[in-house]
Design an enzyme around this catalytic site. Structure first.
Site, PDB file in Angstrom:
ATOM      1  N   TYR A  61      26.306   5.752 -73.182  1.00 14.46           N
ATOM      2  CA  TYR A  61      25.205   5.005 -73.800  1.00 14.46           C
ATOM      3  C   TYR A  61      24.449   4.213 -72.742  1.00 14.46           C
ATOM      4  CZ  TYR A  61      27.920   5.914 -78.068  1.00 14.46           C
ATOM      5  OH  TYR A  61      28.621   6.497 -79.093  1.00 14.46           O
ATOM      6  N   HIS A 126      34.787  11.940 -76.091  1.00 15.93           N
ATOM      7  CA  HIS A 126      33.454  11.747 -76.667  1.00 15.93           C
ATOM      8  C   HIS A 126      32.746  13.072 -76.935  1.00 15.93           C
ATOM      9  CE1 HIS A 126      29.467   9.229 -76.320  1.00 15.93           C
ATOM     10  NE2 HIS A 126      29.641   9.777 -77.513  1.00 15.93           N
TER      11      HIS A 126
END
Length: 321
Positions: A61, A126
């Protein structure tokens, strides 16, 4: 009337108790528009003050910015480390995907440094659908077990969009190896397909985190970001639902949050936040749900508007601008 504290829910067999609302830190990486450091820190402080004890991030992110910002916010709390629960992720980076044992082992040290922590509570692979699921089973998860033994992580998780990745993986690892799954965009008004998987996940003793109750911006008055992968049909149906709510003096985002929070089998509803105002709105949605229950009438109308596109999904992934 006293405002009820945020409900704490058990996370599978971990022994952890998570606030029903979790703080998604992806917006702190300026993924949805730029966020100042002071706003980032203030939003973390306010979240904790209002009873949120779970904070989730990833090195992906904002190309590591989210972890750094969250680290600054957590440090500013000045409370014992045991009072909050942090999860970050591995395997997905700005430069691409790498689920190798070597990369994920290096990844935790980088993340701990950015977060200014000695350990994370949950370390998640992820968006595993982009890698080889067999590599995740045979190489990544065993590497994470070593990190668990080393005390750098407490619990192991997996994340992704297609729900079938969870059954594929959990059927192939020893029981109790994977502690947590994080699913996103599959338990909201427009898509509740995660519900079908809940009994299976419970039999596996796995904690369930459901992210993106607002469907990555679809269920908001402002609408989704330009890169949102939903079909034009789904976007326009959600926009029509948002307009309907606004005309009735209701907020579709609050309705969506309450819909997602209503299922107690979900340990926490993870929602992205980047301002004190957003934190307050999300916590208010939860406390009002406890006090007054769901707005069944408006919810029924919104469900009717969304019926033609119900459970319509899209190809995976948060896009990075």
């Amino acid at each position: 009337m006293a405002v009820p504290k945020l409900e704490m829910r058990p996370l599978g067999n971990t022994g952890l108790k998570l606030s029903s609302v979790g703080f998604g830190a992806s917006p702190l990486g300026s993924v949805f528009g730029s966020v100042s450091e002071s706003d980032a820190v203030a939003s973390v402080l306010e979240a904790f003050r209002l009873g949120i004890n779970f904070f989730d991030t990833s090195p992906y992110y904002g190309a590591t910015l989210s972890e750094k910002m969250l680290g600054k916010g957590l440090k500013a709390l000045g409370v014992p480390r045991s009072e909050y629960i942090v999860s970050t992720k591995c395997g997905r980076y700005r430069e691409g995907f790498d689920f190798s044992a070597e990369r994920v082992t290096k990844s935790i040290d980088e993340s701990l440094e950015r977060l200014q922590l000695d350990y994370v509570d949950i370390f998640q692979c992820h968006d595993i659908e982009f890698g080889s699921l067999d590599q995740v089973v045979n190489e990544t998860i065993p590497a994470l077990q070593k990190l668990k033994e080393a005390g750098k992580i407490r619990f192991i998780g997996i994340t992704g969009l297609p729900l079938e990745i969870f059954t594929y993986l959990l059927d192939r690892v020893p029981p109790g190896t994977v502690d947590v799954i994080l699913s996103y965009c599959h338990y909201s008004i427009n898509d509740s397909t995660l519900e079908d998987l809940l009994p299976y996940l419970k039999t596996k003793g796995v904690g369930i985190i459901s992210a993106s109750p607002l469907a990555m911006g679809l269920l908001t008055e402002f609408g989704p970001p330009e890169w949102h992968p939903a079909s034009p049909e789904l976007k326009s149906a959600c926009q029509a639902a948002a307009v309907y709510c606004k005309e009735k003096g209701k907020n579709i985002s609050k309705l969506a949050m309450q819909y997602s929070l209503s299922n107690k089998d979900i340990s926490t509803v993870l929602v992205g936040m980047n301002s004190v105002k957003q934190v307050e709105e999300n916590v208010a949605a939860a406390t009002e749900l406890v006090l007054f229950g769901k707005d069944h009438e408006t919810l029924a109308e919104v469900e009717a508007i969304l019926k033609p596109v119900k459970n319509q999904t899209w190809p995976s992934g948060i896009q990075q601008s």
